[in-house]
Scaffold this active site. Structure first.
Site, PDB file in Angstrom:
ATOM      1  N   SER A  45      24.067  36.381 -37.116  1.00 34.77           N
ATOM      2  CA  SER A  45      23.395  35.140 -37.523  1.00 34.77           C
ATOM      3  C   SER A  45      24.299  33.928 -37.673  1.00 34.77           C
ATOM      4  O   SER A  45      23.818  32.833 -37.940  1.00 34.77           O
ATOM      5  CB  SER A  45      22.630  35.366 -38.829  1.00 34.77           C
ATOM      6  OG  SER A  45      21.486  36.148 -38.591  1.00 34.77           O
ATOM      7  N   SER A  78      20.040  33.727 -37.692  1.00 30.00           N
ATOM      8  CA  SER A  78      19.170  33.038 -38.640  1.00 30.00           C
ATOM      9  C   SER A  78      19.710  31.688 -39.089  1.00 30.00           C
ATOM     10  O   SER A  78      18.990  30.870 -39.639  1.00 30.00           O
ATOM     11  CB  SER A  78      18.973  33.923 -39.871  1.00 30.00           C
ATOM     12  OG  SER A  78      20.200  34.084 -40.589  1.00 30.00           O
ATOM     13  N   LYS A 116      23.379  26.337 -46.096  1.00 31.05           N
ATOM     14  CA  LYS A 116      22.253  27.189 -45.693  1.00 31.05           C
ATOM     15  C   LYS A 116      21.394  27.518 -46.914  1.00 31.05           C
ATOM     16  O   LYS A 116      21.920  27.769 -48.012  1.00 31.05           O
ATOM     17  CB  LYS A 116      22.791  28.479 -45.055  1.00 31.05           C
ATOM     18  CG  LYS A 116      21.708  29.380 -44.472  1.00 31.05           C
ATOM     19  CD  LYS A 116      22.316  30.597 -43.769  1.00 31.05           C
ATOM     20  CE  LYS A 116      21.241  31.507 -43.177  1.00 31.05           C
ATOM     21  NZ  LYS A 116      21.789  32.658 -42.442  1.00 31.05           N
TER      22      LYS A 116
END
Length: 494
Positions: free
Chosen positions: A183, A159, A79
């Site tokens: 998330s 997210s 990420k």
């Protein structure tokens, strides 16, 4: 040979050790898949092909000698929130334009120590602020899933939408992610993958771009419960560089996966039965309880009375911490710099151009609730509510509950650019209604795919555990995964 990218992380690990294929072959297969899929899915914001090949060759040399770590030669996606030395790290924001850190986050350092290979950096909501991966400076991630008979592009959740989409679309063997209010768990539920938010303090936050420091926690997204456990094993551990990291041994998570749930007490919070909850979510929840009971668990109704205050309290605490954390981005030392007539003008112009709309909204909310005259009325009250939420869980666990089962999300994935969501940010925030309590209380929570809705889209269930008892969550999630016995692979259209 089977398509190497379709292997689970555990199966790929076995194949590498048995010398059925090399890490370089596996890595090349993933790089080819990324080349083909990423123009349509937008899951990666940077692909580190040369670095991946070098790491794979180094892994093959170790494996040839019968050496190597627990994740030796396994290609992962990272990420864009995790600092990776000399590699694009921008939290999917324009304000960090061209930023490449001179350090490596502790979590990614742990993965490289154990032999993992980095394929690249994954797309996400800007500064991890979002539930649909539509706030990224690099554009939205497109879910590899589509409703039956429809060509509508769906969100992968947020997210960590890039992480979830990449895992679901076979663009990495597993991915790092972060969870501040859901998330990891919400995108996992939307994409038919498994995601765990570990206990706060289980994984180091050092080198991870901060959103809300008292809520943020790193964790993995993978295709199976076993893969998830293998990744968390490497990601977790004490870090003296992070004052919130807890000094305790990391258990053998993979060994706990097949432990079963016989004798466990599973709590069912009545407050999670929300008005207007879709019938298919309610039915899936009941089905999950039946599966656990069939394997020897006892189900007990419990009360978490302060649940109704969790979402409003979260949307005070998280923006308040964000407004403080994001004050460091000013256009002076690194990232985007706009020319101004003086230093104040430079700050204002750089932030105006660099931050997206959702980040600005949350910074403004956070600054407001921390301002003189409002701090006691909002922020202090929200922290008091947080203490009460934590206490609710403590009382349930003290009464003999081992884990709690809830839905992971209030619905299946929705369409990109959904007009209702765009018009009313609160509707988007409601996607976190089942997940934020876990962050507010610092507890571990896992989302596991358990069924599909009427349109064939994946739905997930959430298990919440005692502090630092991720082992029980893995065991219970494995029971649900095995009982569901469904293929959670999207039909390829990209």
């Amino acid at each position: 040979m089977t398509d190497l990218t379709k292997l689970t992380l555990a199966a790929a690990r076995k194949g590498l050790k048995a010398k059925e294929f090399t890490s370089l072959e596996l890595t090349e297969a993933y790089l080819k898949a990324i080349d083909e899929a990423n123009p349509k899915l937008n899951a990666y914001v940077a692909v580190t092909a040369d670095q991946a090949r070098q790491m794979a060759v180094a892994s093959d040399e170790k494996l040839a000698k019968g050496q190597g770590g627990p994740l030796e030669g396994l290609p992962l996606g990272i990420k864009d929130l995790f600092g990776t030395k000399g590699v694009h790290t921008q939290a999917a924001s324009h304000i960090l334009d061209s930023f490449k850190p001179e350090y490596e986050s502790t979590v990614t350092s742990n993965l490289w120590r154990d032999g993992a290979v980095m394929l690249g950096k994954l797309n996400m909501d800007e500064f991890a602020m979002g539930s649909s991966n539509e706030t990224s400076y690099y554009g939205p991630v497109i879910s590899p899933w589509r409703a039956e008979g429809s060509n509508l592009d769906l969100v992968p959740g947020g997210s960590s939408g890039g992480s979830a989409a990449a895992v679901a679309a076979w663009l990495c063997a597993g991915a790092t992610a972060t969870d501040t209010g859901g998330s990891i768990r919400q995108p996992a539920a939307f994409t038919g993958t498994v995601g765990i938010k570990p206990t706060y303090g289980r994984c180091s936050r050092w080198g991870v771009v901060a959103f809300a420091s008292s809520l943020d926690q790193a964790g993995p997204i993978a295709r199976t419960v076993e893969d998830n456990a293998l990744m968390l094993q490497s990601m977790a551990g004490f870090d003296p560089k992070d004052s919130t990291s807890v000094e305790m041994a990391v258990p053998d998570f993979a060994a706990a996966v097949e432990r079963g749930v016989k004798g466990l007490v599973i709590g069912v919070p009545r407050e999670y039965r929300m008005d207007g909850m879709p019938a298919e979510i309610e039915k899936l929840w009941q089905q999950g309880l039946e599966w656990l009971k069939a394997e020897g668990a006892t189900v007990r109704d419990i009360s978490l009375p302060n649940t109704k205050y969790a979402l409003p309290a979260y949307y005070i605490v998280a923006p308040a911490e964000a407004s403080s954390n994001l004050a460091r981005y000013d256009g002076v030392k690194y990232g985007l710099r706009e020319t101004g007539k003086d230093i104040t003008d430079l700050y204002e112009l750089s932030r105006a151009a660099g931050f997206g709309r959702e980040v600005k909204r949350r910074v403004m909310i956070g600054t407001y609730v921390l301002s003189a005259g409002y701090y006691d009325a909002y922020y202090v009250q929200a922290q008091k509510v947080r203490t009460l939420i934590k206490r609710d869980f403590e009382l349930a666990f003290q009464a003999g509950v081992d884990a709690i089962l809830t839905p992971a999300t209030p619905s299946a994935a929705f369409g990109i650019g959904d007009e209702d969501m765009k018009a009313d940010p609160v509707k988007m925030y409601l996607n976190d209604v089942f997940t934020v309590t876990v962050n507010m209380a610092g507890l571990p929570g896992i989302a596991v795919p358990a069924g599909k809705d009427g349109k064939g889209l994946p739905l997930g269930l959430q298990l919440i555990g005692k502090p630092f008892d991720e082992e029980t969550l893995f065991a219970a999630a494995r029971v649900i995964e095995r009982s569901a016995a469904m293929d959670f692979s999207p039909k390829r259209w990209w």
